[in-house]
Design an enzyme around this catalytic site. Structure first.
Site, PDB file in Angstrom:
ATOM      1  N   LYS A   1      -3.483  -0.392  -2.636  1.00 38.71           N
ATOM      2  CA  LYS A   1      -3.606   1.012  -3.046  1.00 38.71           C
ATOM      3  C   LYS A   1      -4.540   1.140  -4.262  1.00 38.71           C
ATOM      4  O   LYS A   1      -5.458   1.960  -4.255  1.00 38.71           O
ATOM      5  CB  LYS A   1      -2.210   1.597  -3.368  1.00 38.71           C
ATOM      6  CG  LYS A   1      -1.276   1.558  -2.146  1.00 38.71           C
ATOM      7  CD  LYS A   1       0.069   2.169  -2.429  1.00 38.71           C
ATOM      8  CE  LYS A   1       0.947   1.379  -3.370  1.00 38.71           C
ATOM      9  NZ  LYS A   1       1.279   0.008  -2.891  1.00 38.71           N
ATOM     10  N   THR A   2      -4.310   0.303  -5.279  1.00 34.11           N
ATOM     11  CA  THR A   2      -5.170   0.353  -6.465  1.00 34.11           C
ATOM     12  C   THR A   2      -6.601  -0.022  -6.094  1.00 34.11           C
ATOM     13  O   THR A   2      -7.568   0.576  -6.568  1.00 34.11           O
ATOM     14  CB  THR A   2      -4.629  -0.630  -7.538  1.00 34.11           C
ATOM     15  OG1 THR A   2      -3.224  -0.424  -7.663  1.00 34.11           O
ATOM     16  CG2 THR A   2      -5.299  -0.440  -8.879  1.00 34.11           C
TER      17      THR A   2
ATOM     18  N   ASP B   1      -0.679   5.670 -10.458  1.00 31.50           N
ATOM     19  CA  ASP B   1       0.177   4.743  -9.729  1.00 31.50           C
ATOM     20  C   ASP B   1       1.623   5.185  -9.949  1.00 31.50           C
ATOM     21  O   ASP B   1       1.916   5.848 -10.940  1.00 31.50           O
ATOM     22  CB  ASP B   1      -0.055   3.327 -10.308  1.00 31.50           C
ATOM     23  CG  ASP B   1       0.373   2.252  -9.338  1.00 31.50           C
ATOM     24  OD1 ASP B   1       0.694   2.577  -8.178  1.00 31.50           O
ATOM     25  OD2 ASP B   1       0.387   1.075  -9.735  1.00 31.50           O
TER      26      ASP B   1
ATOM     27  N   THR C   1       5.198   3.687  -3.820  1.00 34.28           N
ATOM     28  CA  THR C   1       5.888   2.740  -2.933  1.00 34.28           C
ATOM     29  C   THR C   1       7.079   3.443  -2.291  1.00 34.28           C
ATOM     30  O   THR C   1       7.700   2.914  -1.391  1.00 34.28           O
ATOM     31  CB  THR C   1       6.419   1.545  -3.753  1.00 34.28           C
ATOM     32  OG1 THR C   1       7.115   2.058  -4.892  1.00 34.28           O
ATOM     33  CG2 THR C   1       5.300   0.640  -4.208  1.00 34.28           C
TER      34      THR C   1
ATOM     35  N   ARG D   1      -1.687  -9.403  -1.925  1.00 33.93           N
ATOM     36  CA  ARG D   1      -1.432  -9.938  -3.271  1.00 33.93           C
ATOM     37  C   ARG D   1      -0.731 -11.300  -3.185  1.00 33.93           C
ATOM     38  O   ARG D   1      -1.055 -12.227  -3.923  1.00 33.93           O
ATOM     39  CB  ARG D   1      -0.570  -8.964  -4.085  1.00 33.93           C
ATOM     40  CG  ARG D   1      -0.172  -9.552  -5.434  1.00 33.93           C
ATOM     41  CD  ARG D   1       0.518  -8.558  -6.330  1.00 33.93           C
ATOM     42  NE  ARG D   1      -0.364  -7.478  -6.694  1.00 33.93           N
ATOM     43  CZ  ARG D   1      -0.029  -6.202  -6.711  1.00 33.93           C
ATOM     44  NH1 ARG D   1       1.184  -5.849  -6.385  1.00 33.93           N
ATOM     45  NH2 ARG D   1      -0.903  -5.297  -7.050  1.00 33.93           N
TER      46      ARG D   1
HETATM   47  P1  ADP Z   1      -1.292  -2.229  -4.750  1.00 35.49           P
HETATM   48  O1  ADP Z   1      -2.013  -1.276  -5.671  1.00 35.49           O
HETATM   49  O2  ADP Z   1      -1.011  -1.627  -3.407  1.00 35.49           O
HETATM   50  O3  ADP Z   1      -0.058  -2.807  -5.370  1.00 35.49           O
HETATM   51  P2  ADP Z   1      -3.652  -3.895  -5.109  1.00 35.49           P
HETATM   52  O4  ADP Z   1      -4.715  -2.918  -4.755  1.00 35.49           O
HETATM   53  O5  ADP Z   1      -3.460  -4.178  -6.567  1.00 35.49           O
HETATM   54  O6  ADP Z   1      -2.266  -3.467  -4.444  1.00 35.49           O
HETATM   55  O7  ADP Z   1      -3.976  -5.254  -4.311  1.00 35.49           O
HETATM   56  C1  ADP Z   1      -3.445  -6.499  -4.684  1.00 35.49           C
HETATM   57  C2  ADP Z   1      -4.484  -7.587  -4.535  1.00 35.49           C
HETATM   58  O8  ADP Z   1      -4.747  -7.786  -3.154  1.00 35.49           O
HETATM   59  C3  ADP Z   1      -5.818  -7.288  -5.211  1.00 35.49           C
HETATM   60  O9  ADP Z   1      -6.256  -8.435  -5.879  1.00 35.49           O
HETATM   61  C4  ADP Z   1      -6.783  -6.981  -4.074  1.00 35.49           C
HETATM   62  O10 ADP Z   1      -8.017  -7.563  -4.329  1.00 35.49           O
HETATM   63  C5  ADP Z   1      -6.149  -7.668  -2.869  1.00 35.49           C
HETATM   64  N1  ADP Z   1      -6.293  -6.821  -1.675  1.00 35.49           N
HETATM   65  C6  ADP Z   1      -5.473  -5.807  -1.307  1.00 35.49           C
HETATM   66  N2  ADP Z   1      -5.861  -5.279  -0.139  1.00 35.49           N
HETATM   67  C7  ADP Z   1      -6.956  -5.948   0.241  1.00 35.49           C
HETATM   68  C8  ADP Z   1      -7.823  -5.855   1.384  1.00 35.49           C
HETATM   69  N3  ADP Z   1      -7.598  -4.975   2.370  1.00 35.49           N
HETATM   70  N4  ADP Z   1      -8.873  -6.691   1.457  1.00 35.49           N
HETATM   71  C9  ADP Z   1      -9.088  -7.613   0.483  1.00 35.49           C
HETATM   72  N5  ADP Z   1      -8.304  -7.767  -0.606  1.00 35.49           N
HETATM   73  C10 ADP Z   1      -7.248  -6.945  -0.733  1.00 35.49           C
END
Ligand code: ADP
Length: 352
Positions: free
Chosen positions: A78-79, A123, A172, A231
């Site tokens: 998401k981030t 977030d 979430t 992650r």
């Molecule tokens: P969230 O905000 O949903 O908790 P993040 O955006 O922080 O998740 O993602 C966590 C990690 O996973 C980051 O380091 C990101 O680079 C990697 N990541 C997430 N989704 C992908 C994707 N579709 N392709 C490549 N890397 C991803």
């Protein structure tokens, strides 16, 4: 004089390798791993294609993107998507989170700093307090905020303009989001757990960025242990790299991943000790269930929220756990996973 009783220090909590929530170490590596363009964001094709259209359309009209709500478990990107959208639009991204915006003043400070078209990423948007949320409504609808000037009888409400911007909210827990807030997003996307093939691509991409050699079987084995979560995949890759360098020849192979799993107590489906304790508790103490979430939380000494946000989603998705109106139940698959025989209907009956 009363004798002082020594209070034992709480047991230090070991880091959970398959935790889907970000640790400080993850955040350091996010800078390396985070893709910055939509084309490098692996998987989630339907959402990616739609986002590409929204970006293109907004650019052609020279307008900010519509407000976007991103839902789904932690660690699914998401981030990352918020960063990508800002990058693709060529605007600044301002990152904050629900609990950080403690009062209206903090939100007003953030909103008045935005340039035209900027993206404000909030977030955990379900954790905004009511006053802050109500201040946000006119800002996202009409790009204005209402502020009170003066005190008592002299108090006056002033309407201030903010520059047109895009709100990207992440949550979430969609269920905890208020209806009025949900309805104010023009676009709402739910990210799903990633299939092993996509996680394999993510592991290969990240291995390249780390400059470590990773065989395809090794990447696939890591992907299978990653709970559908990029992650976790990236974190396991870093641990496997340690084992490869110290106990192997530097290459991440199937065997190195097997060794990493054994040493970190993560089984080939990505379940760790905590997952197994949860399933074992249901099977051994509650005859497979149903058991209420509060009961499980108390028995495992874990907050209910952590169980619902962090542990349960993957077990439910894997069909190891079922939610029923009377509580959580361990499925046949859970019995099999733990090497226990599933009681047949007759035996189950005799248990009650
Ligand atoms: P969230 O905000 O949903 O908790 P993040 O955006 O922080 O998740 O993602 C966590 C990690 O996973 C980051 O380091 C990101 O680079 C990697 N990541 C997430 N989704 C992908 C994707 N579709 N392709 C490549 N890397 C991803």
């Amino acid at each position: 004089m009363a004798k002082k009783t020594a209070i034992p220090a709480p047991e230090p909590q070991a880091e959970r390798v398959v935790d889907t929530q970000a640790s400080n170490d993850d955040e350091r590596y996010d800078r390396v791993f985070r893709p910055s363009r939509l084309e490098d964001f692996v998987g989630q094709h339907k959402h990616k294609n739609n986002l590409r259209v929204y970006v293109e359309a907004a650019k052609r009209r020279n307008e900010p993107l519509d407000h976007i709500l991103l839902c789904g478990p932690p660690g699914l990107g998401k981030t990352t998507l918020a960063h990508i959208l800002a990058n693709e639009m060529g605007v600044h991204l301002h990152v904050t989170s629900g609990p950080v915006i403690e009062h209206k003043g903090v939100l007003i400070g953030l909103l008045t700093k935005l340039e035209r078209g900027d993206i404000l990423f909030i977030d955990e948007i379900h954790r905004l307090n009511v006053t802050v949320e109500e201040t946000l409504y006119p800002a996202i609808e009409d790009f204005r905020i209402d502020v009170m000037m003066g005190d008592g009888a002299y108090a006056e409400s002033l309407s201030l303009d903010v520059r047109p911007f895009t709100l990207v909210g992440a949550t979430t827990r969609t269920g905890l989001l208020t209806k009025p807030l949900q309805e104010r997003f023009g676009v709402s996307l739910r990210l799903d757990y990633y299939p092993v093939e996509d996680l394999t691509l993510i592991v290969q991409r990240s291995a390249k960025l780390l400059g470590v050699s990773c065989e395809i079987e090794g990447a696939r084995a890591l992907a299978a242990r990653s709970r559908g979560t990029p992650r976790v995949a990236n974190r396991l890759l870093r641990r496997a790299r340690d084992f490869a360098e110290v106990e192997g020849d530097g290459r991440i192979t199937d065997e190195i991943v097997e060794l990493t799993g054994q040493r970190l107590d993560i089984d080939p489906e990505g379940l760790d000790d905590m997952d197994r304790r949860l399933l074992r508790l249901l099977i051994e103490s509650y005859d497979g269930g149903p058991a209420g979430i509060e009961t499980i939380a108390a028995a495992l000494s874990e907050p209910r929220d952590t169980l619902e946000d962090v542990y349960e989603p993957y077990l439910l998705q894997q069909g190891l756990l079922a939610r029923t109106p009377r509580g959580r139940v361990a499925t046949r698959k859970a019995y099999e996973h733990l090497g226990q025989s599933f009681p047949d209907a007759a035996r189950q009956k005799s248990l009650f």
